[in-house]
Scaffold this active site. Structure first.
Site, PDB file in Angstrom:
ATOM      1  N   ASP A 193     -24.802 -15.092  33.824  1.00 36.18           N
ATOM      2  CA  ASP A 193     -26.115 -15.745  33.845  1.00 36.18           C
ATOM      3  C   ASP A 193     -26.017 -17.145  34.447  1.00 36.18           C
ATOM      4  OD1 ASP A 193     -28.744 -16.483  33.371  1.00 36.18           O
ATOM      5  OD2 ASP A 193     -28.395 -16.986  31.264  1.00 36.18           O
ATOM      6  N   ASP A 200     -31.341 -17.701  39.555  1.00 40.68           N
ATOM      7  CA  ASP A 200     -30.958 -17.312  38.195  1.00 40.68           C
ATOM      8  C   ASP A 200     -30.615 -15.829  38.123  1.00 40.68           C
ATOM      9  OD1 ASP A 200     -30.676 -16.873  35.495  1.00 40.68           O
ATOM     10  OD2 ASP A 200     -32.756 -17.292  34.982  1.00 40.68           O
TER      11      ASP A 200
END
Length: 474
Positions: free
Chosen positions: A66, A259
């Site tokens: 992440d 992201d």
């Protein structure tokens, strides 16, 4: 086209050499990039994850990659939605810091306890390293049914680390201990494949550099505007080659980030509406249901059909390192019209891989699956190159083109005022509280009956120009 209500999978946001140049693979050395190729598994619907060995003796867990958060955390107790967890009591090298930490994502949250332990990566950097690790004791909407990972690897900057930026991030620990260059790169290979299907797709997380076999053509770099998320500057969007004609600040409201933990391309509401209108206008489908665009319905076609030919290409313009130039990354419909569910023998259903956002433009997996993305922290830039695995039916589904002039856009599309730093948040709240107290006092004074107020004589001069109330409300 058949639209089916309620069939959509959850759109989960899970909660990215020193000179930034490509580094040659070094078989047998600390940095063997070829050993990191295909070290990820997963899909855009449930995230891409890396196998990691934690503790002594080692416990094997799958860890979600992440780039939109900064804590390294693993399930620390049994959970109905995870198949394994890290049992700290079984590790002789685990050390608890006794500090509680809570992390909230755009969807989901967890609470745990900070500690340290040693980790190794079977398909990563050679050696064992001591890192901060949070053991998750409680969570809400974080671990979901069907996910195949047991923790999260936050690769953003320490500004986002919880409970404070003093918690050294996983990647900062690797850079310091392994003395690797401050750069990593990411390839996610799920283009055109079913989202949240029964199998998994491949991918690569290259720690410490760039692996040339994972991209074709040139790497195009855009500056990192601020080091918290990987915040970039977007200049404009095009649908089917047509500019949306929005003020470029709309694309960066209140930030634009890269992201890997977000499944979709998320757009500020005004931008999202403009994109949907442009896609609907230029697609070959008339009277398409609004439920598809909002994610509440799936669109289904006969399995012999390829609906991607009905939709236009989507392009995002990013500012180049040379601020007077830009380049564009483009995704074909194979990336944003995503196969998700087969019904019977005849129908294949698809979801819309774009959604609206209240606080950011997020370049998530919908776009990232088309590219090899380089997070060059050493030179404060993010790079994009075409990924050879971004193909569907043997044809590329992503493109990069440039350079283009930026003469038609503002010199700065990012607001200079930001309040994400903890100190600025505290200062802003303190000032707002002070203003609120003063305003309350003034209102009380204004409401006091006239007989209780001081009656001014000719020697008391109070006029509009000197009135605090007047200037407060000016």
């Amino acid at each position: 086209v058949v639209l089916r209500p309620g069939g959509s999978a959850p759109q989960q946001d899970y909660a990215g050499g020193a000179d930034g140049l490509a580094l040659a693979s070094d078989p047998g050395g600390t940095l063997n990039f070829l050993a990191m190729v295909e070290n990820l598994q997963g899909d855009s619907g449930r995230g891409y994850y890396l196998e990691m060995l934690i503790g002594t003796p080692p416990q094997a867990l799958n860890i979600l990659v992440d780039t939109g958060s900064s804590n390294f955390a693993v399930a620390g107790v049994p959970d109905p939605d995870v198949t394994s967890y890290f049992d700290a009591e079984l590790s002789s090298t685990y050390r608890s810091e006794g500090i509680e930490v809570t992390v909230k994502y755009s969807q989901g949250s967890w609470t745990g306890v900070l500690g340290t332990d040693v980790i190794t990566m079977p398909k990563g950097i050679y050696g064992s390293y001591t890192v901060n690790i949070a053991t998750i004791l409680e969570s809400e909407n974080f671990f979901l049914p069907g996910v195949k990972w047991h923790g999260i690897l936050g690769l953003a900057y320490d500004t986002l680390a919880k409970p404070s930026s003093s918690v050294e991030t996983f990647f900062d620990s690797l850079v310091r201990q392994a003395k690797i260059p401050n750069i990593f790169s990411l390839q996610m290979c799920g283009a055109g494949l079913p989202v949240s299907g029964s199998g998994t797709n491949g991918g690569s997380l290259v720690l410490g550099g760039i692996e040339p076999s994972l991209y074709t053509g040139d790497i195009w770099y855009t500056p990192i505007k601020e080091e918290w998320y990987y915040q970039v500057e977007i200049l404009k969007l095009e649908v089917g080659g047509q500019n949306l004609q929005l003020d470029c600040r709309e694309y960066n409201a209140d930030k634009a980030i890269v992201d890997s933990g977000t499944t979709l391309l998320r757009l500020p509401e005004k931008v999202f509406n403009a994109v949907v209108q442009a896609i609907a206008r230029t697609s070959l489908i008339q009277e398409f249901s609004s439920g598809f665009w909002t994610g509440s319905q799936l669109a289904c076609w006969d399995k012999t059909e390829r609906p991607w030919a009905l939709f236009p290409k989507l392009s995002i313009y990013l500012r180049d390192e040379n601020s007077s130039r830009s380049f564009r990354i483009s995704i074909l419909p194979q990336l944003y019209i995503q196969p998700i569910l087969g019904i019977g023998e005849n129908l294949q259903c698809y979801r819309f891989g774009i959604s609206s956002s209240t606080n950011a433009l997020v370049i998530g997996a919908t776009v990232m699956e088309g590219f090899y993305v380089v997070f060059d922290r050493a030179q404060r830039r993010v790079g994009f190159a075409v990924s050879p695995c971004a193909e569907a039916d043997g044809s590329p589904v992503s493109e990069i083109e440039g350079p283009f002039t930026t003469a038609d856009v503002a010199s700065n599309c990012v607001s200079s005022v930001s309040f994400h730093e903890p100190v600025l948040w505290i200062a802003s709240y303190a000032l707002m509280s002070l203003c609120g107290v003063i305003l309350l006092v003034l209102i009380i004074l204004l409401l006091i009956p006239p007989r209780c107020q001081h009656r001014y004589t000719d020697n008391d001069v109070v006029n509009d120009e000197s009135s605090l109330v007047r200037h407060r409300w000016k």
